[in-house]
Design an enzyme around this catalytic site. Sequence first.
Site, short mmCIF file in Angstrom:
data_model
loop_
_atom_site.label_atom_id
_atom_site.label_comp_id
_atom_site.label_asym_id
_atom_site.label_seq_id
_atom_site.Cartn_x
_atom_site.Cartn_y
_atom_site.Cartn_z
N ASP A 8 111.80 29.33 51.06
CA ASP A 8 112.30 30.69 51.22
C ASP A 8 113.82 30.69 51.00
OD1 ASP A 8 112.39 33.41 51.95
OD2 ASP A 8 112.67 32.93 54.06
N ASP A 10 116.25 33.58 52.15
CA ASP A 10 116.98 34.14 53.30
C ASP A 10 116.62 33.40 54.58
OD1 ASP A 10 118.34 36.49 52.05
OD2 ASP A 10 116.28 37.04 51.57
#
Length: 192
Positions: A8, A10
């Site tokens: 991922d 963020d």
Amino acid sequence: MIKTLYVDFDGVIVNTVKCITELYNEDHKYYEKFSPVDWTSIDTWRFEELYLEPYSVIDRYFNQPRFFANVEWMDNAQEVLQRLSEKYEIKVVSMGNHENLVGKQIWLLKNMPYAKFMPVVFGEHVDKSDVDMSDGIIIDDSVSNLINSNAAKKVCFGDEYSWNKNWTGVRCNNWYDLENYLHEEELKIDQD
């Protein structure tokens, strides 16, 4: 042996919470009833602690070039990801609207040219479950993304927040923890 990491963006590669909070503090410092918000006090997905603006305004920060110019790597992410890219294929899987995903792609090309970007567009996809991760390990800070993924292994990354506190599987608090976890997984395979 697993050779792909689905990472991922963020809250895993970059410290989004810190950057959004800093942009908010900068924009509101002259407001009469303003007091700066420390990014470590954020515990809500929709940044409810940034009390002077509704989320619709805060959400726009994610699309601004200044977000991508100011966002910082999570501690040790840059060096550890570089090392891991020598053993694993790194695929960055991130959700966002068009503008946000364009900014992420530009940032990744500049900072992680060894990684493949797999954008997941809000409105076209409910979550990341449309990405086949069955050949790898998902590394995400969101419980819903972890639960809905078909990844062979799942790792919740980072500090405990309201959006991941209920995770009962593997958790790595930082990039060194993650690197050690992956090394231990390799050793298990070698011993089998």
